[in-house]
Design a protein around this motif. Structure first.
Motif, PDB file in Angstrom:
ATOM      1  N   TYR A  39       0.861  -1.184   0.000  1.00 47.37           N
ATOM      2  CA  TYR A  39       0.000   0.000   0.000  1.00 47.37           C
ATOM      3  C   TYR A  39       0.897   1.233   0.000  1.00 47.37           C
ATOM      4  N   CYS A  47      -5.796   3.475   2.321  1.00 47.64           N
ATOM      5  CA  CYS A  47      -4.963   2.445   2.954  1.00 47.64           C
ATOM      6  C   CYS A  47      -5.540   1.910   4.270  1.00 47.64           C
ATOM      7  N   THR A  49      -8.551   1.746   5.276  1.00 48.38           N
ATOM      8  CA  THR A  49      -9.773   0.960   5.053  1.00 48.38           C
ATOM      9  C   THR A  49      -9.425  -0.437   4.565  1.00 48.38           C
ATOM     10  N   GLU A  50      -8.399  -0.531   3.712  1.00 48.89           N
ATOM     11  CA  GLU A  50      -7.960  -1.839   3.216  1.00 48.89           C
ATOM     12  C   GLU A  50      -7.328  -2.671   4.322  1.00 48.89           C
ATOM     13  N   ASP A  53      -9.900  -3.917   6.726  1.00 51.34           N
ATOM     14  CA  ASP A  53     -10.646  -5.017   6.112  1.00 51.34           C
ATOM     15  C   ASP A  53      -9.845  -6.321   6.213  1.00 51.34           C
ATOM     16  N   SER A  70       1.684  -6.871   5.317  1.00 49.15           N
ATOM     17  CA  SER A  70       1.421  -5.594   4.655  1.00 49.15           C
ATOM     18  C   SER A  70       2.762  -4.880   4.529  1.00 49.15           C
ATOM     19  N   ARG A 120      -0.702  -0.135  -5.063  1.00 54.08           N
ATOM     20  CA  ARG A 120      -1.541  -1.097  -4.343  1.00 54.08           C
ATOM     21  C   ARG A 120      -1.380  -2.458  -5.007  1.00 54.08           C
ATOM     22  N   THR A 122      -1.071  -6.674  -4.696  1.00 55.23           N
ATOM     23  CA  THR A 122      -1.387  -7.849  -3.891  1.00 55.23           C
ATOM     24  C   THR A 122      -0.738  -9.061  -4.538  1.00 55.23           C
ATOM     25  N   GLY A 142      -9.636   0.828  -3.719  1.00 58.18           N
ATOM     26  CA  GLY A 142      -9.383  -0.069  -2.596  1.00 58.18           C
ATOM     27  C   GLY A 142      -9.705  -1.514  -2.938  1.00 58.18           C
ATOM     28  N   ARG A 143      -9.061  -2.428  -2.212  1.00 56.43           N
ATOM     29  CA  ARG A 143      -9.247  -3.865  -2.431  1.00 56.43           C
ATOM     30  C   ARG A 143     -10.201  -4.465  -1.407  1.00 56.43           C
ATOM     31  N   ASP A 144     -10.643  -5.703  -1.688  1.00 56.91           N
ATOM     32  CA  ASP A 144     -11.640  -6.396  -0.874  1.00 56.91           C
ATOM     33  C   ASP A 144     -11.027  -7.685  -0.328  1.00 56.91           C
TER      34      ASP A 144
END
Length: 187
Positions: A39, A47, A49-50, A53, A70, A120, A122, A142-144
């Motif tokens: 991130y 960031c 919020t991700e 989550d 992370s 961002r 992953t 943002g990612r889930d």
């Protein structure tokens, strides 16, 4: 060049985890499934919020034997300060890796050189230390964690069931495919 099926390049870093500073290296990614979650920066907007989550779904990843790392170009000191001051980040129990030199970000090809920040990105890494999933999002997207969890389950299933593949939207327990000449043109 794609990073899919390539081995994670060597790195050493200091991280913040469970109130302590710890050493982390590429060797820590071997022997189990891992998610390396880049991130841009601590104390920002999308960031937290991700990361929150991910924190709220961390136990589900743990049940699958998956460790989360992370990573941002901030220091481990910044990670601790953010953890101590943000209600969202305080929930984190996974490893927060500092990458102030940008070595790890460059190794995973997510470094935004002109900003000194990571995209961002992953990455799902298998127990052999090979990258199986790569996803890069624009800074404002943002990612889930639940979708990442689904992808990890699919990657683990395919790894343990040679000759089978998971179709779009596959969920654990659903039917898979066995690619063959007989299937061509029938899906």
């Amino acid at each position: 060049m794609s990073l899919i099926n390539t081995e994670v390049k060597p790195f050493k870093a200091t991280a913040f985890k469970n109130g302590k500073f710890i050493d982390v290296s590429d060797a820590d990614l071997k022997g189990k499934w891992s998610v390396v979650f880049f991130y841009p920066a601590d104390f920002t907007f999308v960031c937290p919020t991700e990361l929150e989550d991910l924190a709220e779904n961390y136990s589900e990843f743990q049940k699958l034997g998956v460790e989360i790392y992370s990573v941002s170009t901030d220091t481990h000191f910044s990670h601790k300060a953010w953890h101590d001051t943000s209600a969202a980040i305080k929930k984190i129990e996974y490893t927060m890796v500092g990458d102030p030199t940008g070595t790890i970000s460059r190794n995973f090809e997510v470094m935004i050189e002109e900003k000194g920040l990571a995209d961002r990105g992953t990455f799902v890494v298998d127990p052999d230390g090979k990258i199986q999933i790569v996803e890069i999002n624009a800074g404002g997207v943002g990612r889930d964690a639940r979708e990442l969890l689904r992808k990890v389950k699919a990657a683990q299933y395919v790894a343990s069931h040679p000759g089978e593949v998971c179709p779009a939207k596959w969920e654990e327990g659903e039917k898979t495919l066995a690619p063959s000449l007989d299937l061509v043109g029938k899906i």
